[in-house]
Design an enzyme around this catalytic site. Structure first.
Site, PDB file in Angstrom:
ATOM      1  N   GLU A 147       0.767  -1.249   0.137  1.00 39.37           N
ATOM      2  CA  GLU A 147      -0.002   0.278   0.050  1.00 39.37           C
ATOM      3  C   GLU A 147       1.033   1.478   0.033  1.00 39.37           C
ATOM      4  O   GLU A 147       0.478   2.110  -0.583  1.00 39.37           O
ATOM      5  CB  GLU A 147      -0.777  -0.112   1.288  1.00 39.37           C
ATOM      6  N   GLU A 184      -4.397  -3.998  -7.646  1.00 34.56           N
ATOM      7  CA  GLU A 184      -4.263  -5.178  -8.342  1.00 34.56           C
ATOM      8  C   GLU A 184      -5.467  -6.238  -7.820  1.00 34.56           C
ATOM      9  O   GLU A 184      -5.982  -6.742  -9.097  1.00 34.56           O
ATOM     10  CB  GLU A 184      -2.965  -5.818  -8.077  1.00 34.56           C
ATOM     11  N   GLU A 192      -8.312  -4.933  -9.941  1.00 35.19           N
ATOM     12  CA  GLU A 192      -8.215  -5.188 -11.431  1.00 35.19           C
ATOM     13  C   GLU A 192      -8.364  -6.576 -11.770  1.00 35.19           C
ATOM     14  O   GLU A 192      -8.995  -6.888 -12.832  1.00 35.19           O
ATOM     15  CB  GLU A 192      -6.686  -4.593 -11.732  1.00 35.19           C
ATOM     16  N   ASP A 194      -7.298   1.388   8.171  1.00 34.64           N
ATOM     17  CA  ASP A 194      -5.779   1.298   7.983  1.00 34.64           C
ATOM     18  C   ASP A 194      -5.175   1.815   9.158  1.00 34.64           C
ATOM     19  O   ASP A 194      -5.243   0.965  10.317  1.00 34.64           O
ATOM     20  CB  ASP A 194      -5.488   2.466   6.748  1.00 34.64           C
TER      21      ASP A 194
END
Lengths: 746, 746
Positions: free
Chosen positions: B421, B430, B433, B450
């Site tokens: 990250e 990714e 995707e 996070d």
């Protein structure tokens, strides 16, 4: 089945309890949004209703529909087109035979028309400037229907106005290769007028190719060799046969893209952003005009120069020369030029779609869409009214059942009558632009029946692979017209078939290009689509298309006398489309066989390996990942198919059914990549985008490979693009496979 | 309710029958894919289980998780990062506390590292070429954790190698305006080294702006004014307080986009197409290096030239001058230059995501995704391990219930531990995707935690509007840490609130930029997303972020001593995220309130009308269609909300529930337009793309408007683009409204 255990406990009270459980589980209708005569979550296809619908689809009513629809010319946005909007609306709002609701959707779109005051004219002008011959701008009035203000003169829609003049050359079909051939033979094309014949390449492409080589004006005609099996005499042609008469001219759009030219990707609402009209890509770069073969003959048979190659010769009864200019001792003095006067005007017009809906009883948020365009070039009895006549008959039969309260489909059915298709699939494209999200989320399938009957020999079906098995199932149950006694399927397989590695001999289904309103559904939105029609016996004719296509001779009488006397082929198409529609809207499990994509993928892969493999290997580009992706897809599709078969044998939970149906419905969406071919407007489907290469394989790969072989392209960049396109299709296939795998697998 | 009628018939047998019906209708579990302890189609949120989960989320276990996760540096793809992959996998595969399945996904991605052999160095070089001063390349080893081979020296990831040298200038925050200001003051920037401070504009933007003005090398430091509330002495800073020590340096990625730089839009598999490494856009154009404020002070307090503007001054205890070069009688002789030696290397490395899954009992094909990254810059106790420690505690508690067989969620829960990250949200991008279609079809919401605790004062939530009410509901039921006795909600509203035209005073929820792994979920895929954390009391600190952010001082002790002693804020975030997760996965109706988008749209519209309206009017661009679209959206969202309230009071059919849930889930997708901003990689959400204009309104409109006002742009083209962007957003809003309207309405 859990209730068996409970019933097993024994005594009477328990049995009653058990019965209650069964009733509660299966028989109580669940509340749903629209009124539901017999809705339950497990409502599926009722074969008795299907059979009754098949019987009610009536050839004589289709005939009456066609007579009404085609009695006057109804080009897009004309008064008669608007009158037909009202006709369709009335039919769909009818209280006895209509649908749940119907509505019009208007768009303001850019159309192109010839000038009523100043017709387009083709003339031969002598060296001194005198007009030696002027061709008649209209088709001959052979049946009394080819004249009058509503009969648009033949023209090339979107060709720019202009009056170019130059020596005539003959350029065969106007392909890039044709113009290169002329140049190779030493003919200077600069400033010439090119005469080309229809076929081979698209209308717009002819003008683009011509302009690239310096041609300043384009004529296009239909050669009797291509449309009439060679026949050209008045006695052999309409109204004496189905053949194109000598004055007949194919109109058509010369725009290269589809959708409203001013509002790509946006619905053409009055307030929408519009491109600058003088700055649109895809319009013909030079004036163009289509002519009849009697006029083409005058020109072609008087040309000077050497003989055209054998494959360029046609059936006009003379040796076709290449030009430039006219020969000595011909009809026109040498040095004479051809002048093409085009006065087309671009006009912003209102075009309407009509939509009608039958609300689904169980899954109202799943749409089966059935459409055809309404607009014609002239009377358009075949194109598109033969399709609309069928559409209205199907909607009448279903509407009648609906209004009687005896049937309501499981899923929602949407009927559509699109506007302005002839100018570039405009109405359907604007619809997909306006309702993009809703349609991508919910559309199960789009069924298109444009021209329903090209000829009366056999079914012709085009579609994406998931609809193949559905069309096969439907057509096996319907009799073909005529005395054969065969089913439509068994008749079809006699005319066109292929050997499937999975099924053995089956009818050949075609793929979907951009020939009708399915284009934006399949290419832009990724919705499984099909197009259905009855068509030719190819052993009897090699006609490019039915001969009066886009002419003023495409009339009701033409259909009744020559195409489908008795309207039995129309009825066969109505039954096929009706059965397909009902199976999609009513089956518990969607009758889409996603496994049939595996065969396509294998054939694309094999073609790539065979024809592209060695050169790719030289470039260190491996087809291995593609092979792996195809295998993964195949395994996932086969496993899903098995899961469905197993589920069908159980009494599946409504949400389990929905889950697999969503996998089936949405598969086609997984092949979309809006970033794959940004230069190809609307084409996002990585399997069905235009393939300009010579290998029938993945189009992005094929196109990039073809460009990389082009000596003029930068080699390393071009091969990088091949690798990129390969990764795009691998990613799409892996992603598609992932959607078919069990939904909660990692 | 239909069974009431049947019960009404009377006698005992009928009652038994009725009971059976009830049981059959409600109590028999339907068969589902995964094992389901108590699955029925109407399974909803169980408040007792929710309550039990809240109680089991344990602060001391979070503390132990954090200690383990942060005990060694674990930059992406390092051995310790891979060890943590195994740790997460083991937790999720545990037979007593684990999930149904867990798996790693590897990508080969382009990272950037400093050279171990040749550290980056900043030096002052005298006019004769002698090195006058060389700054230490590492942070001071204050606690024994700041040294060793696994502690990467501070660097600007993706800054190119190079050894530029030049006179030093001070350029404030390195914005375009800052460099313009320097030029306006007659300072020639060509060939200079610019010293800038963090904040204001992004890291990468500083290098791009600098290079545009001729700067050849960039230094970046953190001013104590911006991070330490002015404190800068060793005695006032870590390990004596939470403040950044003088040698502390913020590392970070200077890449302008997100995702693997070599494979935009493609998953970074080994075989994927990769861009030419030397031809990537978005990398810093010039060498850059971050330094500590003690080094910055040496440079800045010795600068020559005029005083910097007041707003450029900081807390280093001297008057900041602009340069160029050093002053007379300072530490460095005049004419001395600064030399920045950067030896960063690009490396293709393997980075892993870990995914864990709990299969949904009723709707396994609906995914609630909860993720955080795993990789840090150094120990990363706060960033990201404070989030991962919470993630592992939530997955432990849910896993334990699951393995005991007492609970299984209605929908599938996916936990994610993302890789890489820090280099640019690479692992999560990714993932999106690779699984684009599956996620777009099925993802309900993405929850990101996070950094879970920036500070211990109050909740901070960012998200798209539909998650607001869900976060409100959850936080009203959870106690805030500390003695206040308030709920998290009531505590939150004291710190940050706004007056909502709909609800009155409510806590302010922020919007989602691209600060963490939610970016590709919301911007690329259109999935409703949120980010949760505990944060500052802004009356007590103005620190840009917690002071040891991205330094080697972000350690377990730092967290335990200064951020969250007792880990009660971590627990509060765990409970908030856990409750939100459970509500999303278990509620019968999705707790997404799409009506809350109306407020956003209204505020965007009003801002456009107020700030852009008059100039738009001058350009004949009407906001009328936008107003109409907003109204239509509002009406559709409100009506849907009402329909859901009505349904909730009935006993709705499972497919009816699914139908409205799909409308809720998919709304965010309707705001995507991959063709709206093709130059903005991944940004397709027409409401949340970056807005570079000064008005908080629709970003496409704002950006185009700003460009049209730029004197350098072609006026007519720029205003056409404004109109085009307006049509894009109108089309998206109308399309989104259409998805909310009753599904079978025309």
């Amino acid at each position: 089945m859990h209730w068996v255990k409970i019933l097993g406990v024994g005594v009477g009270a328990a049995a009653l309890l058990g019965l209650g459980i069964i009733l509660g589980h299966f028989a109580i209708p669940k509340a749903t949004d629209p009124p539901a005569p017999s809705a339950s979550d497990s409502q599926g296809l009722d074969l008795a209703i299907l059979d009754s619908i098949m019987k009610q689809l009536d050839a004589s009513r289709i005939r009456e529909n066609l007579r009404e629809l085609s009695k006057e010319p109804h080009v897009a946005s004309s008064p008669r087109d608007e009158a037909l909007v009202q006709l369709v609306l009335e039919r769909w709002k009818d209280t006895v035979t209509g649908l749940d609701a119907a509505k019009t959707y208007e768009y303001e779109v850019l159309l192109s028309f010839p000038s009523a005051e100043q017709p387009n004219i083709v003339e031969v002008v002598g060296p001194s400037g005198t007009v030696l011959h002027s061709f008649k701008p209209f088709e001959k009035n052979l049946t009394g229907e080819q004249a009058g203000p509503s009969v648009l003169q033949p023209y090339a829609a979107y060709a720019p106005p202009g009056t170019p003049k130059g020596l005539l050359v003959y350029a065969n079909r106007g392909s890039e290769e044709d113009f290169k051939e002329l140049e190779a033979r030493g003919i200077n094309l600069s400033g010439t007028i090119a005469l080309t014949r229809y076929g081979g390449v698209g209308r717009g492409a002819k003008t683009i190719n011509a302009a690239k080589h310096g041609v300043v004006g384009l004529l296009v005609y239909t050669d009797p060799a291509d449309i009439n099996d060679g026949k050209s005499l008045p006695s052999e042609t309409f109204p004496n046969s189905w053949c194109l008469p000598p004055s007949g001219v194919e109109r058509g759009s010369y725009y290269e893209y589809f959708g409203d030219p001013l509002t790509p990707y946006l619905p053409a609402h009055p307030s929408s952003f519009r491109l600058d009209r003088h700055n649109i890509s895809g319009f013909p770069p030079i004036p163009a005009q289509p002519i009849g073969f009697e006029d083409a003959k005058d020109l072609l048979c008087n040309l000077n120069g050497t003989s055209a190659p054998a494959s360029w010769q046609g059936a006009l009864g003379c040796d076709y020369k290449l030009g430039p200019g006219f020969k000595q001792n011909g009809n026109f003095s040498t040095g004479s030029e051809v002048k093409v006067s085009v006065h087309n005007k671009l006009e912003l017009r209102t075009s309407s779609n009509v939509l009608g809906i039958i609300q689904g009883a169980v899954e109202p948020d799943r749409y089966v869409i059935y459409g055809n365009h309404r607009d014609s070039w002239v009377h358009g009895a075949v194109d598109p009214s033969s399709g609309t006549a069928v559409l209205l008959e199907i909607s009448r039969v279903l509407g009648t059942l609906l209004k009687k309260g005896t049937w309501r489909p499981r899923r929602t059915i949407i009927f559509a009558s699109w506007g302005a298709e002839e100018f570039g699939l405009i109405g359907s494209t604007e619809f997909t632009e306006e309702f993009l999200s809703k349609l991508q989320e919910r559309a199960v399938t789009y069924i298109n029946v444009d021209i329903s009957v090209f000829a009366n020999a056999t079914l012709r079906a085009q579609g994406t692979p998931p609809v193949q098995s559905l069309i096969f199932s439907a057509t096996k149950e319907i009799s073909a017209p005529g005395p054969s006694g065969l089913s439509i399927y068994d008749n079809w397989i006699r005319y066109t078939n292929r050997s499937s590695p999975v099924y053995g001999l089956v009818p050949s289904m075609g793929t979907l290009g951009a020939g009708s309103d399915y284009a934006s559904f399949v290419h832009f939105l990724g919705i499984s689509s099909m197009d259905l029609a009855y068509t030719y016996d190819r052993s009897k004719t090699s006609a490019r298309i039915y001969p009066t296509y886009h002419t003023a001779f495409d009339t009701f009488d033409y259909v009744e006398k020559f195409l489908d006397p008795g309207f039995s082929s129309h009825q066969a198409v109505a039954r096929t489309a009706g059965s397909v529609l009902l199976r999609l809207s009513d089956s518990l499990f969607l009758p889409l066989n996603v496994s049939d994509y595996s065969e396509t993928l294998h054939s694309f892969l094999q073609a790539a390996q065979k024809n592209l493999g060695s050169l790719l290997q030289q470039q260190n580009i491996s087809l291995g990942p593609l092979e792996t992706a195809v295998q993964r897809f195949e395994a996932a599709a086969a496993a899903l198919h098995q899961r469905i078969l197993t589920l069908q044998k159980s009494s599946p939970d409504p949400l389990q059914v929905r889950m697999v149906n969503d996998q089936l419905m949405l598969l086609e969406r997984a092949f979309l990549n809006p970033r794959a071919f940004p230069e190809e407007r609307y084409y996002s489907h990585v399997l069905w985008a235009p393939n300009t290469g010579s290998t029938a394989t993945f189009p992005g790969l094929a196109n990039a490979y073809a460009r990389a072989q082009d000596i003029n392209s930068s080699r390393s960049e071009a091969w990088a693009e091949v690798q990129r396109q390969l990764s795009i299709v691998v990613t799409a296939l892996e992603g598609a496979a992932a959607t078919l795998e069990p939904v909660a697998d990692l």
